[in-house]
Scaffold this motif. Sequence first.
Motif, PDB file in Angstrom:
ATOM      1  N   MET A   1     -18.565   5.325   9.032  1.00 29.89           N
ATOM      2  CA  MET A   1     -17.519   5.043   8.049  1.00 29.89           C
ATOM      3  C   MET A   1     -17.843   3.728   7.322  1.00 29.89           C
ATOM      4  SD  MET A   1     -13.381   4.749   8.610  1.00 29.89           S
ATOM      5  CE  MET A   1     -13.268   6.405   9.276  1.00 29.89           C
ATOM      6  N   ASN A   2     -17.859   3.759   5.970  1.00 31.88           N
ATOM      7  CA  ASN A   2     -18.207   2.550   5.236  1.00 31.88           C
ATOM      8  C   ASN A   2     -17.011   1.602   5.117  1.00 31.88           C
ATOM      9  OD1 ASN A   2     -16.578   3.454   3.055  1.00 31.88           O
ATOM     10  ND2 ASN A   2     -18.315   4.497   2.108  1.00 31.88           N
ATOM     11  N   LEU A   3     -17.284   0.390   4.620  1.00 30.81           N
ATOM     12  CA  LEU A   3     -16.256  -0.647   4.553  1.00 30.81           C
ATOM     13  C   LEU A   3     -15.100  -0.251   3.638  1.00 30.81           C
ATOM     14  CD1 LEU A   3     -18.442  -3.881   4.434  1.00 30.81           C
ATOM     15  CD2 LEU A   3     -17.079  -3.035   6.350  1.00 30.81           C
ATOM     16  N   GLN A   4     -15.421   0.468   2.530  1.00 30.21           N
ATOM     17  CA  GLN A   4     -14.366   0.891   1.612  1.00 30.21           C
ATOM     18  C   GLN A   4     -13.385   1.826   2.305  1.00 30.21           C
ATOM     19  OE1 GLN A   4     -13.705  -0.132  -1.530  1.00 30.21           O
ATOM     20  NE2 GLN A   4     -11.909   1.204  -1.606  1.00 30.21           N
ATOM     21  N   LYS A   5     -13.905   2.769   3.100  1.00 25.06           N
ATOM     22  CA  LYS A   5     -13.030   3.707   3.816  1.00 25.06           C
ATOM     23  C   LYS A   5     -12.165   2.974   4.842  1.00 25.06           C
ATOM     24  CE  LYS A   5     -14.117   7.686   1.963  1.00 25.06           C
ATOM     25  NZ  LYS A   5     -13.105   8.449   1.200  1.00 25.06           N
ATOM     26  N   ILE A   6     -12.776   2.014   5.543  1.00 31.96           N
ATOM     27  CA  ILE A   6     -12.018   1.237   6.521  1.00 31.96           C
ATOM     28  C   ILE A   6     -10.897   0.477   5.820  1.00 31.96           C
ATOM     29  CG2 ILE A   6     -12.156  -0.711   8.134  1.00 31.96           C
ATOM     30  CD1 ILE A   6     -15.053   0.199   8.726  1.00 31.96           C
ATOM     31  N   TYR A   7     -11.216  -0.122   4.677  1.00 31.13           N
ATOM     32  CA  TYR A   7     -10.230  -0.860   3.896  1.00 31.13           C
ATOM     33  C   TYR A   7      -9.065   0.047   3.498  1.00 31.13           C
ATOM     34  CZ  TYR A   7      -8.200  -3.354  -0.124  1.00 31.13           C
ATOM     35  OH  TYR A   7      -7.344  -3.947  -1.008  1.00 31.13           O
ATOM     36  N   GLU A   8      -9.372   1.264   3.038  1.00 37.73           N
ATOM     37  CA  GLU A   8      -8.331   2.183   2.576  1.00 37.73           C
ATOM     38  C   GLU A   8      -7.403   2.617   3.699  1.00 37.73           C
ATOM     39  OE1 GLU A   8     -10.244   5.401   0.558  1.00 37.73           O
ATOM     40  OE2 GLU A   8     -11.171   4.101  -0.950  1.00 37.73           O
ATOM     41  N   LEU A   9      -7.906   2.634   4.945  1.00 41.91           N
ATOM     42  CA  LEU A   9      -7.098   3.049   6.085  1.00 41.91           C
ATOM     43  C   LEU A   9      -6.218   1.923   6.623  1.00 41.91           C
ATOM     44  CD1 LEU A   9      -9.759   5.197   7.992  1.00 41.91           C
ATOM     45  CD2 LEU A   9      -7.740   6.048   6.763  1.00 41.91           C
ATOM     46  N   MET A  10      -6.471   0.701   6.170  1.00 41.25           N
ATOM     47  CA  MET A  10      -5.687  -0.444   6.650  1.00 41.25           C
ATOM     48  C   MET A  10      -4.272  -0.419   6.087  1.00 41.25           C
ATOM     49  SD  MET A  10      -8.267  -3.682   6.138  1.00 41.25           S
ATOM     50  CE  MET A  10      -9.750  -3.915   7.116  1.00 41.25           C
ATOM     51  N   PRO A  11      -3.299  -0.944   6.834  1.00 37.54           N
ATOM     52  CA  PRO A  11      -1.963  -1.177   6.249  1.00 37.54           C
ATOM     53  C   PRO A  11      -2.089  -2.196   5.109  1.00 37.54           C
ATOM     54  CG  PRO A  11      -1.914  -1.367   8.640  1.00 37.54           C
ATOM     55  CD  PRO A  11      -3.356  -1.302   8.250  1.00 37.54           C
ATOM     56  N   GLN A  12      -1.153  -2.149   4.188  1.00 33.96           N
ATOM     57  CA  GLN A  12      -1.246  -2.999   2.999  1.00 33.96           C
ATOM     58  C   GLN A  12      -1.396  -4.500   3.310  1.00 33.96           C
ATOM     59  OE1 GLN A  12       2.190  -3.308   0.385  1.00 33.96           O
ATOM     60  NE2 GLN A  12       1.260  -5.272  -0.174  1.00 33.96           N
ATOM     61  N   PRO A  13      -0.654  -5.076   4.272  1.00 35.44           N
ATOM     62  CA  PRO A  13      -0.833  -6.514   4.554  1.00 35.44           C
ATOM     63  C   PRO A  13      -2.263  -6.851   4.988  1.00 35.44           C
ATOM     64  CG  PRO A  13       1.208  -5.721   5.536  1.00 35.44           C
ATOM     65  CD  PRO A  13       0.460  -4.513   5.068  1.00 35.44           C
ATOM     66  N   PHE A  14      -2.887  -5.928   5.729  1.00 37.42           N
ATOM     67  CA  PHE A  14      -4.271  -6.166   6.169  1.00 37.42           C
ATOM     68  C   PHE A  14      -5.254  -6.020   5.006  1.00 37.42           C
ATOM     69  CE2 PHE A  14      -2.129  -5.374  10.165  1.00 37.42           C
ATOM     70  CZ  PHE A  14      -2.727  -6.302  11.022  1.00 37.42           C
ATOM     71  N   GLN A  15      -4.924  -5.142   4.048  1.00 34.83           N
ATOM     72  CA  GLN A  15      -5.761  -5.040   2.847  1.00 34.83           C
ATOM     73  C   GLN A  15      -5.735  -6.357   2.066  1.00 34.83           C
ATOM     74  OE1 GLN A  15      -4.274  -1.656   0.707  1.00 34.83           O
ATOM     75  NE2 GLN A  15      -5.235  -0.164   2.073  1.00 34.83           N
ATOM     76  N   THR A  16      -4.534  -6.931   1.941  1.00 35.78           N
ATOM     77  CA  THR A  16      -4.408  -8.226   1.265  1.00 35.78           C
ATOM     78  C   THR A  16      -5.201  -9.301   2.004  1.00 35.78           C
ATOM     79  OG1 THR A  16      -2.239  -7.650   0.390  1.00 35.78           O
ATOM     80  CG2 THR A  16      -2.785  -9.990   0.480  1.00 35.78           C
TER      81      THR A  16
END
Length: 464
Positions: A1-16
């Motif tokens: 799984m690439n970093l973009q996919k991991i980012y998309e699966l994160m809750p919004q606060p973790f994306q920020t």
Amino acid sequence: MNLQKIYELMPQPFQTLALNAYAFKIHLERFGKKFERLLEEFIKHEYLPETALEEYQNHKIRKLIKHAYETVPYYHEIMKKRKLKPKDIKTKEDLTKLPLLPRETVKENLSRLISKKFKRSQLIMGHTSGTTGSPLQFYWDHNTCLINNVVDWRQKMWAGLKYGERYAVLLGRMIVPPNQKKPPFWRMNYLHNQLWLSSFHMSEKNLKFYLEKLKDFKPKVIEGYPSTVYILAKYLDTKGETLPLTAVLTSSETLYDFQRETIEKVFQCKIFDFYGLAERTVFATECDKHEGHHINLDYGIMEIVNDKGEPVKEGEMGWIVGTSLHNFGMPFIRYKTNDVTRLKIKKCACGRTFPLMEDVTTKAEDIIVTKDGRYISPSVLTHPFKPLHHVKMSQIIQEDLENIIIKIVKADGYNDEETNALISGLKARLGKEMKMHIEFVDEIPQTKAGKFKWVISKIPLEFK
């Protein structure tokens, strides 16, 4: 799984949190005391006498050529074949002793264009899909990233934005998961006081949320692709609303007169358009007089040549050729683009010494409309093509709201993995319901005017 996919699966606060961690990494690379010192120095360059700027360029060229001859296998071989030594290239006029560097040559000689003084781990990898949709990979050294940030912020200062002031960005990064249906369609970079707005959720239904957020955030400036900012401006215009700003910064696409007119009317300010290449060879910026684009002479050498690679006469149209003055990790010397312009003979009323050029003519493109009513800029569609190394040319044609044709001219080595990666990347941006039809062709025809249209949409852009 690439970093973009991991980012998309994160809750919004973790994306920020992830976005701000990335911003901190960028900050360490491109800001700090050295950035401040160089910005102060580069601001002084604007009004230097032409002779001083020419000597600056020639000094940089001599250092670059010596470095390239001694440490870059490709240039060492080219110069030996032409019986050239570094002492033979002392000025920018002497650069014509070297051949042009087309993008295909860069593709074929990637390893041999990297300086032996640098390990790849020391360099930063860049990509561009180019205006023909043919991907290109290359490398920058850290100094190049710093210099690029310096001239970028000098342009922002011309537009009235100072570092630390609020500004909003509408560019191509997927900072909001494409399957997200509800706001927020943005993420905040607190370190740089920068609001990142998604370019992939701009449907008529969602644009009201963008407007509410912008009114709340109160940015001084919006920066984005012309077509993306135009989508927002057209929505506001249809509603009879305005959103006063200090300036709008645009780049990466041809800025059309109808876009400029609507954007400036709605945001009640001027557009400051700029032209820059991902290859970091040419940077040209619009000042407050708006009489053309100033060629940043302290950034690179720009030539305008004919089809034979010969310099055109003053005021004549030709191909843009650029030489980076700062990238010693992977020097680009006489890099030929697919972009066309001409020099303006007159001087700008602002008094800056940097010469003016006309607007750059790249390939006209259209906006894609999705079934759920989103409007997708052509520039954001370049991203799925960037990792593909075996595509000579490509073209996207939207037949209707459910069908996209992707024409591909394959290079040797192309395989099904690249097809699957491309379809996955496009579906992430256009939606899973969009049907992708891949057509492998031998060539992609030009228009009757000799131009190449990368994106063709048969769906009219309308706001009800």
